[in-house]
Write a protein that holds these residues in place. Structure first.
Motif, PDB file in Angstrom:
ATOM      1  N   LYS A 133       4.332  -6.149  -2.883  1.00  0.00           N
ATOM      2  CA  LYS A 133       3.992  -6.943  -1.694  1.00  0.00           C
ATOM      3  C   LYS A 133       3.481  -6.044  -0.579  1.00  0.00           C
ATOM      4  O   LYS A 133       2.494  -6.377   0.104  1.00  0.00           O
ATOM      5  N   ALA A 134       4.120  -4.906  -0.379  1.00  0.00           N
ATOM      6  CA  ALA A 134       3.674  -3.977   0.660  1.00  0.00           C
ATOM      7  C   ALA A 134       2.258  -3.492   0.368  1.00  0.00           C
ATOM      8  O   ALA A 134       1.430  -3.365   1.282  1.00  0.00           O
ATOM      9  N   MET A 139      -3.658  -3.881   1.475  1.00  0.00           N
ATOM     10  CA  MET A 139      -5.030  -4.157   1.079  1.00  0.00           C
ATOM     11  C   MET A 139      -5.639  -5.275   1.922  1.00  0.00           C
ATOM     12  O   MET A 139      -6.827  -5.223   2.268  1.00  0.00           O
ATOM     13  N   LEU A 140      -4.862  -6.274   2.273  1.00  0.00           N
ATOM     14  CA  LEU A 140      -5.376  -7.353   3.121  1.00  0.00           C
ATOM     15  C   LEU A 140      -5.767  -6.814   4.495  1.00  0.00           C
ATOM     16  O   LEU A 140      -6.753  -7.259   5.092  1.00  0.00           O
ATOM     17  N   ARG A 141      -5.008  -5.852   4.997  1.00  0.00           N
ATOM     18  CA  ARG A 141      -5.384  -5.218   6.262  1.00  0.00           C
ATOM     19  C   ARG A 141      -6.637  -4.372   6.079  1.00  0.00           C
ATOM     20  O   ARG A 141      -7.509  -4.335   6.951  1.00  0.00           O
ATOM     21  N   LEU A 142      -6.736  -3.682   4.930  1.00  0.00           N
ATOM     22  CA  LEU A 142      -7.873  -2.813   4.678  1.00  0.00           C
ATOM     23  C   LEU A 142      -9.184  -3.593   4.636  1.00  0.00           C
ATOM     24  O   LEU A 142     -10.221  -3.115   5.102  1.00  0.00           O
ATOM     25  N   ALA A 167     -10.404 -11.500   0.118  1.00  0.00           N
ATOM     26  CA  ALA A 167      -9.205 -11.485  -0.730  1.00  0.00           C
ATOM     27  C   ALA A 167      -9.537 -11.026  -2.143  1.00  0.00           C
ATOM     28  O   ALA A 167      -8.773 -10.284  -2.771  1.00  0.00           O
ATOM     29  N   MET A 168     -10.712 -11.442  -2.663  1.00  0.00           N
ATOM     30  CA  MET A 168     -11.144 -10.989  -3.979  1.00  0.00           C
ATOM     31  C   MET A 168     -11.373  -9.480  -3.982  1.00  0.00           C
ATOM     32  O   MET A 168     -11.024  -8.787  -4.949  1.00  0.00           O
ATOM     33  N   ILE A 169     -11.942  -8.957  -2.903  1.00  0.00           N
ATOM     34  CA  ILE A 169     -12.167  -7.518  -2.803  1.00  0.00           C
ATOM     35  C   ILE A 169     -10.830  -6.785  -2.751  1.00  0.00           C
ATOM     36  O   ILE A 169     -10.647  -5.743  -3.392  1.00  0.00           O
ATOM     37  N   ALA A 170      -9.877  -7.332  -1.984  1.00  0.00           N
ATOM     38  CA  ALA A 170      -8.547  -6.724  -1.914  1.00  0.00           C
ATOM     39  C   ALA A 170      -7.894  -6.690  -3.287  1.00  0.00           C
ATOM     40  O   ALA A 170      -7.277  -5.689  -3.680  1.00  0.00           O
ATOM     41  N   MET A 171      -8.035  -7.764  -4.046  1.00  0.00           N
ATOM     42  CA  MET A 171      -7.466  -7.831  -5.387  1.00  0.00           C
ATOM     43  C   MET A 171      -8.115  -6.804  -6.311  1.00  0.00           C
ATOM     44  O   MET A 171      -7.456  -6.135  -7.111  1.00  0.00           O
ATOM     45  N   ALA A 172      -9.446  -6.666  -6.193  1.00  0.00           N
ATOM     46  CA  ALA A 172     -10.175  -5.738  -7.058  1.00  0.00           C
ATOM     47  C   ALA A 172      -9.829  -4.289  -6.748  1.00  0.00           C
ATOM     48  O   ALA A 172      -9.815  -3.440  -7.650  1.00  0.00           O
TER      49      ALA A 172
END
Length: 326
Positions: A133-134, A139-142, A167-172
């Motif tokens: 989660k952290a 990544m969401l902040r990034l 969000a997709m970029i954060a996941m990738a």
């Protein structure tokens, strides 16, 4: 330093009469930290190239399922086409990640954004729930999603198109892959959000030190972000060059046709020039150059023989006519 090398990649789909190739002898390389744009009209085989690199196909062997792949895809000297599926699963997301055209259809609507990001972290990095989660919030902040703690618990339909793509970029990128494949990531977004997403990808590429393969048909995107450009037509690479050389010294008639379709500032022309005709179906490619039925400068040899990629002053080009001027 070379990251991935594609040699002679061919993808053929089965049908009752045999198999017809959609990708034909595709070869290119991507260096670490480099942004390579793969451009061409819809139906040229750009997305299939990306899916072939990750072997992302269904289990079926029919024409609607997975193709027959041949050639080499060398990731640090490891041929991805020869890896067992279990080892290939460890590559996807961890070494090579992909983002898609339409995030609403790529994100699972029944799971929250946070759950979908942490799933990749738990799978590839074996982190506990709290650590995952952290990492997801980081990544969401990034990717500059506002109020990430709140968005972590949101479902995809509660986010705008731009935030879904972020969000997709954060996941990738949550596992810090060596290569990011972006398949027309800004197609469904308006111009302002498109510019923000492109700037974000470029910023993250530099900060994380990864390479990017950006698939697009938008020459404006190419001019904005590319280091090197691959022009694809009917399943083949027809020109390879740098961004500056593409915009100023394109050789292939197809590349010139694509550039001529771009409207210029202050232009008084009412109608933009168009490339006549359509891309041939994969099961009926002409025997010679696939572009010859649409080419304004074709010669007799173009209808009989397939031109190979040969060096030019600015890169490589597969054209008998352009080869003479090169």
């Amino acid at each position: 330093m070379r990251l991935i090398q594609v040699n002679g990649l061919t993808a053929a789909f089965r049908h009752p009469g045999g198999a017809f190739p959609v990708l034909r002898d595709v070869s290119f390389a991507i260096d670490r930290g480099e942004t390579v744009c793969l451009v061409g009209e819809s139906g040229c085989g750009k997305s299939l190239t990306a899916l072939s690199m990750l072997r992302l196909f269904g289990r079926s062997g029919s024409s609607a399922g997975k193709p027959l792949l041949s050639g080499e895809i060398l990731l640090d000297e490891t041929d991805l086409l020869k890896l067992p599926e279990r080892e290939m699963q460890a590559i996807r997301g961890r070494r090579i990640a992909m983002i898609y055209q339409e995030p609403m259809t790529s994100l699972n609507p029944v799971f929250t954004i946070g759950w979908q990001i942490t799933e990749a972290v738990r799978l590839h990095q074996k982190q506990k729930a709290g650590e995952a989660k952290a990492r997801a919030l980081e990544m969401l902040r990034l990717v500059e999603i506002p109020d990430p703690e709140k968005r972590y618990h949101e479902y995809p339909h509660r986010l705008s198109g731009g935030m879904r793509q972020r969000a997709m970029i954060a996941m990738a990128l949550c596992c810090q892959p060596d290569l990011l494949i972006a398949d027309e990531p800004t197609t469904a977004l308006d111009a302002t959000i498109q510019a923000q997403i492109l700037a974000l990808i470029d910023k993250l590429k530099k900060s994380l030190g990864m390479a990017v393969l950006l698939i697009t048909h938008d020459m404006g995107v190419v001019a904005e972000i590319a280091d090197r450009v691959l022009v694809m037509y009917a399943g083949r690479i027809v020109e390879e060059t740098t961004r500056i050389s593409l915009l100023n010294n394109a050789f292939h008639p197809y590349t010139k046709g694509l550039l001529a379709c771009i409207p210029g500032l202050g232009s008084r022309r009412k109608l933009l020039p168009a490339i006549e005709g359509v891309i041939p179906d994969a099961d009926s490619y002409p025997p010679g150059c696939a572009f010859s039925p649409r080419c304004p400068v074709k010669q007799e040899a173009c209808d009989k023989h397939v031109p190979l990629l040969t060096p030019t002053a600015y890169g490589k080009c597969a054209c008998f006519v352009a080869g003479k001027s090169a």
